[in-house]
Design an enzyme around this catalytic site. Structure first.
Site, PDB file in Angstrom:
ATOM      1  N   GLU A  94       0.818  -1.207   0.000  1.00 53.18           N
ATOM      2  CA  GLU A  94       0.000   0.000   0.000  1.00 53.18           C
ATOM      3  C   GLU A  94       0.850   1.255   0.000  1.00 53.18           C
ATOM      4  OE1 GLU A  94      -2.907  -0.042   3.095  1.00 53.18           O
ATOM      5  OE2 GLU A  94      -3.628  -2.022   2.510  1.00 53.18           O
ATOM      6  N   CYS A 107       3.316   8.343   1.479  1.00 56.61           N
ATOM      7  CA  CYS A 107       3.846   7.386   2.443  1.00 56.61           C
ATOM      8  C   CYS A 107       4.166   6.098   1.685  1.00 56.61           C
ATOM      9  CB  CYS A 107       2.770   7.170   3.510  1.00 56.61           C
ATOM     10  SG  CYS A 107       3.281   6.064   4.799  1.00 56.61           S
ATOM     11  N   CYS A 114       6.688  -6.995   7.707  1.00 54.91           N
ATOM     12  CA  CYS A 114       7.865  -6.571   8.474  1.00 54.91           C
ATOM     13  C   CYS A 114       8.149  -7.629   9.525  1.00 54.91           C
ATOM     14  CB  CYS A 114       7.622  -5.224   9.151  1.00 54.91           C
ATOM     15  SG  CYS A 114       9.071  -4.621  10.061  1.00 54.91           S
ATOM     16  N   CYS A 118       6.700  -5.053  16.064  1.00 55.58           N
ATOM     17  CA  CYS A 118       6.345  -4.103  17.122  1.00 55.58           C
ATOM     18  C   CYS A 118       4.910  -4.404  17.561  1.00 55.58           C
ATOM     19  CB  CYS A 118       6.466  -2.662  16.612  1.00 55.58           C
ATOM     20  SG  CYS A 118       8.151  -2.274  16.099  1.00 55.58           S
ATOM     21  N   CYS A 121       1.773  -2.566  15.907  1.00 54.87           N
ATOM     22  CA  CYS A 121       1.806  -2.316  14.463  1.00 54.87           C
ATOM     23  C   CYS A 121       1.167  -3.465  13.691  1.00 54.87           C
ATOM     24  CB  CYS A 121       3.254  -2.124  14.019  1.00 54.87           C
ATOM     25  SG  CYS A 121       3.441  -1.998  12.219  1.00 54.87           S
ATOM     26  N   GLY A 168       7.026  -2.048   6.360  1.00 57.93           N
ATOM     27  CA  GLY A 168       8.411  -2.517   6.351  1.00 57.93           C
ATOM     28  C   GLY A 168       9.399  -1.618   7.054  1.00 57.93           C
ATOM     29  N   GLU A 169      10.573  -2.167   7.307  1.00 58.40           N
ATOM     30  CA  GLU A 169      11.666  -1.418   7.939  1.00 58.40           C
ATOM     31  C   GLU A 169      12.676  -1.076   6.850  1.00 58.40           C
ATOM     32  OE1 GLU A 169      12.711   0.109  10.848  1.00 58.40           O
ATOM     33  OE2 GLU A 169      14.372   0.485   9.480  1.00 58.40           O
ATOM     34  N   SER A 200      12.129   6.577   7.967  1.00 59.43           N
ATOM     35  CA  SER A 200      11.737   6.284   9.346  1.00 59.43           C
ATOM     36  C   SER A 200      12.241   4.899   9.727  1.00 59.43           C
ATOM     37  CB  SER A 200      10.209   6.333   9.454  1.00 59.43           C
ATOM     38  OG  SER A 200       9.787   5.919  10.729  1.00 59.43           O
ATOM     39  N   SER A 222      11.585   5.840  15.324  1.00 57.90           N
ATOM     40  CA  SER A 222      10.367   5.418  16.017  1.00 57.90           C
ATOM     41  C   SER A 222      10.728   5.030  17.439  1.00 57.90           C
ATOM     42  CB  SER A 222       9.746   4.233  15.281  1.00 57.90           C
ATOM     43  OG  SER A 222       9.299   4.657  14.023  1.00 57.90           O
ATOM     44  N   LEU A 223      10.575   5.970  18.337  1.00 57.86           N
ATOM     45  CA  LEU A 223      11.039   5.770  19.716  1.00 57.86           C
ATOM     46  C   LEU A 223       9.957   5.083  20.558  1.00 57.86           C
ATOM     47  CD1 LEU A 223      13.565   6.437  21.350  1.00 57.86           C
ATOM     48  CD2 LEU A 223      12.497   8.591  22.016  1.00 57.86           C
ATOM     49  N   HIS A 224       8.841   5.731  20.717  1.00 63.38           N
ATOM     50  CA  HIS A 224       7.639   5.174  21.352  1.00 63.38           C
ATOM     51  C   HIS A 224       7.732   4.883  22.844  1.00 63.38           C
ATOM     52  CE1 HIS A 224       6.379   4.988  17.290  1.00 63.38           C
ATOM     53  NE2 HIS A 224       7.022   3.887  16.982  1.00 63.38           N
ATOM     54  N   ASN A 299      -3.341   4.089  16.059  1.00 63.71           N
ATOM     55  CA  ASN A 299      -4.367   3.756  15.094  1.00 63.71           C
ATOM     56  C   ASN A 299      -4.828   2.326  15.318  1.00 63.71           C
ATOM     57  OD1 ASN A 299      -5.774   3.969  12.589  1.00 63.71           O
ATOM     58  ND2 ASN A 299      -4.246   5.558  12.172  1.00 63.71           N
ATOM     59  N   CYS A 342      -1.015   6.438   7.807  1.00 62.57           N
ATOM     60  CA  CYS A 342       0.364   6.137   7.463  1.00 62.57           C
ATOM     61  C   CYS A 342       0.990   5.354   8.618  1.00 62.57           C
ATOM     62  CB  CYS A 342       1.084   7.455   7.278  1.00 62.57           C
ATOM     63  SG  CYS A 342       2.622   7.280   6.480  1.00 62.57           S
TER      64      CYS A 342
HETATM   65  N1  SAH Z   1       9.528   0.416  10.134  1.00 65.49           N
HETATM   66  C1  SAH Z   1       9.692   1.818  10.170  1.00 65.49           C
HETATM   67  C2  SAH Z   1       8.819   2.560   9.186  1.00 65.49           C
HETATM   68  C3  SAH Z   1       7.423   2.067   8.990  1.00 65.49           C
HETATM   69  S1  SAH Z   1       6.347   2.285  10.369  1.00 65.49           S
HETATM   70  C4  SAH Z   1       9.475   2.336  11.574  1.00 65.49           C
HETATM   71  O1  SAH Z   1       9.037   1.574  12.435  1.00 65.49           O
HETATM   72  O2  SAH Z   1       9.797   3.488  11.805  1.00 65.49           O
HETATM   73  C5  SAH Z   1       6.031   4.037  10.285  1.00 65.49           C
HETATM   74  C6  SAH Z   1       5.555   4.652  11.598  1.00 65.49           C
HETATM   75  O3  SAH Z   1       4.207   4.257  11.915  1.00 65.49           O
HETATM   76  C7  SAH Z   1       6.396   4.237  12.780  1.00 65.49           C
HETATM   77  O4  SAH Z   1       6.682   5.330  13.617  1.00 65.49           O
HETATM   78  C8  SAH Z   1       5.493   3.254  13.459  1.00 65.49           C
HETATM   79  O5  SAH Z   1       5.864   3.072  14.769  1.00 65.49           O
HETATM   80  C9  SAH Z   1       4.133   3.878  13.273  1.00 65.49           C
HETATM   81  N2  SAH Z   1       3.020   2.958  13.544  1.00 65.49           N
HETATM   82  C10 SAH Z   1       2.977   1.634  13.327  1.00 65.49           C
HETATM   83  N3  SAH Z   1       1.788   1.118  13.708  1.00 65.49           N
HETATM   84  C11 SAH Z   1       1.059   2.145  14.158  1.00 65.49           C
HETATM   85  C12 SAH Z   1      -0.268   2.261  14.695  1.00 65.49           C
HETATM   86  N4  SAH Z   1      -1.078   1.200  14.826  1.00 65.49           N
HETATM   87  N5  SAH Z   1      -0.693   3.488  15.078  1.00 65.49           N
HETATM   88  C13 SAH Z   1       0.099   4.573  14.925  1.00 65.49           C
HETATM   89  N6  SAH Z   1       1.354   4.528  14.431  1.00 65.49           N
HETATM   90  C14 SAH Z   1       1.834   3.327  14.056  1.00 65.49           C
HETATM   91 FE1  SF4 Z   2       8.076  -2.979  11.354  1.00 68.99          FE
HETATM   92 FE2  SF4 Z   2       7.953  -0.325  11.725  1.00 68.99          FE
HETATM   93 FE3  SF4 Z   2       5.789  -1.890  12.108  1.00 68.99          FE
HETATM   94 FE4  SF4 Z   2       7.832  -2.010  13.823  1.00 68.99          FE
HETATM   95  S1  SF4 Z   2       6.512  -0.231  13.424  1.00 68.99           S
HETATM   96  S2  SF4 Z   2       6.733  -3.778  12.946  1.00 68.99           S
HETATM   97  S3  SF4 Z   2       9.561  -1.738  12.465  1.00 68.99           S
HETATM   98  S4  SF4 Z   2       6.828  -1.537  10.180  1.00 68.99           S
END
Ligand code: SAH
Ligand code: SF4
Length: 372
Positions: A94, A107, A114, A118, A121, A168-169, A200, A222-224, A299, A342
């Protein structure tokens, strides 16, 4: 024979020069080819009128411009557009276009699925299928740019910014992502400024160093979470590259360009990472690092084990962090009605669990049971 043709979408300008040298053509023709393909969006060699007929015929025989197919185009009421793209092997990815005042952000995905799993995600929950090729990555921009320019009466809709925040990463597929980003920045292709293309990452530290040495795009991390215990839970990659190691590389990442900042993404999960003490920990963690913070409302997706923090909680968190002097923004949720946020893209990935496990082993993350 068809399958053996070289897909020219896989080449950035440098690689195109090498290819042309190999087939006995003048390397400077790469500029023209890249311009036809990417700036003008032409995929038919016959239309490339400043190339000689003989050269066009040679290209016709040996090469092609093969794009993913649009399986679905879903416009949202707020102007967001999501494309589901079908790849040659039947996989799908997508791509989402998000218009805002004065800019349009695309995006882009870098892998099918991936492996990093996480916990918040949906892409991660689907497992890993494969890396995208350069053609499949830049093809997302090619298709979006063409589709937008074909929209009648909407000449304001252009791709002005790219975020590698789809599925993906990107740092685990840097070999294919780099040439695609080179094209995004190339004046003969899309000509975007380096600050308008953002990669990212969830924190693949050695590859961050490699990226720093090979590209000058903007960086989002992506710290979180503001401590290792919590981050281990949310971003399992943290077990391999804990906060100390991650923050060390961030501290010096833009040392030669003092004005640039790293964007730290922080998904707001109700009662998990959204309390004032987390905000204070975050401030301490970011000390000495040129940073901006982007808070992302979580999300939701089916069976997700979290809820998004409330607006008030997000605002309280943002206030604490911005008071410390760190610019803090909150991402607006867009494309809600088409499920197109996104970073939460859900293509039809078949969970090839064994492959995901292999990847996790490769990057050294302890393998966990994926809960449904
Ligand atoms: N793998 C990379 C890039 C793709 S994810 C990464 O993790 O940075 C892009 C962004 O979307 C990241 O910051 C990720 O943590 C965030 N993300 C993933 N799932 C999400 C969700 N359910 N709600 C909000 N943000 C989310
Ligand atoms: Fe992969 Fe990024 Fe999703 Fe983590 S947040 S599972 S690194 S796509």
């Amino acid at each position: 024979m068809e399958q053996q043709k070289i897909n020219l979408l896989n080449f950035d300008r440098e690689q195109m020069r090498e290819y042309l040298t190999q087939i006995g053509e003048k390397p400077y023709r790469a500029d023209q080819l890249i311009q036809w393909i990417h700036e003008y969006g032409i995929s038919d060699f016959n239309l490339m009128t400043n190339l000689s007929k003989a050269f066009r015929e040679q290209l016709q025989q040996q090469a092609e411009i093969r794009l993913p197919e649009i399986a679905l185009e879903k416009p949202s009421s707020d102007g967001t557009i999501k494309w589901l793209l079908r790849l040659a092997d039947g996989n799908a990815v997508e791509t989402v276009y998000i218009p805002e005042s004065g800019r349009g952000t695309l995006c882009v995905s870098s892998q099918v699925g991936c492996a990093l799993d996480c916990s918040f995600c949906s892409t991660g929950k689907q497992g890993f299928s494969r890396d995208l090729t350069t053609a499949e990555i830049i093809g997302q921009l090619w298709i979006a740019a063409r589709a937008l320019s074909a929209q009648e009466g909407r000449h304001d809709r252009k791709v002005t910014n790219i975020v590698m925040m789809g599925m993906g990463e990107p740092l685990l597929n840097l070999d294919c992502v780099l040439p695609a980003m080179n094209l995004m920045l190339d004046d003969f292709a899309y000509g975007l400024a380096k600050r308008r293309v953002t990669l990212s990452t969830s924190g693949v530290v050695p590859m961050m160093e490699k990226l720093r040495d090979s590209s000058n795009v903007a960086l989002a991390v992506s710290l979180h979470a503001s401590n290792d215990e919590l981050r281990n839970e949310l971003v399992p990659l943290n077990k391999k590259y804990p906060l100390k190691v991650l923050m060390d590389v961030c501290r010096t990442y833009f040392k030669d360009e003092p004005k640039r900042k790293i964007i730290f993404e922080y998904v707001m999960l109700k009662d998990i990472n959204d309390q004032p003490r987390h905000a204070r920990q975050l401030i301490t963690l970011l000390q000495g690092i040129p940073s901006k913070v982007n808070l992302i409302p979580f999300n939701p997706f089916p069976h997700a084990p979290y809820e998004s923090s409330t607006e008030d909680t997000i605002e309280r968190f943002a206030k604490i962090v911005s008071k410390s002097g760190v610019i803090t923004t909150t991402r607006k949720t867009r494309g809600d009605d088409i499920d197109a946020a996104c970073g939460q893209l859900a293509g039809q990935v078949k969970d090839r669990t064994r492959r995901s496990e292999r990847w996790r082993k490769k990057v050294g993350i302890p393998i966990q049971q994926v809960s449904s």
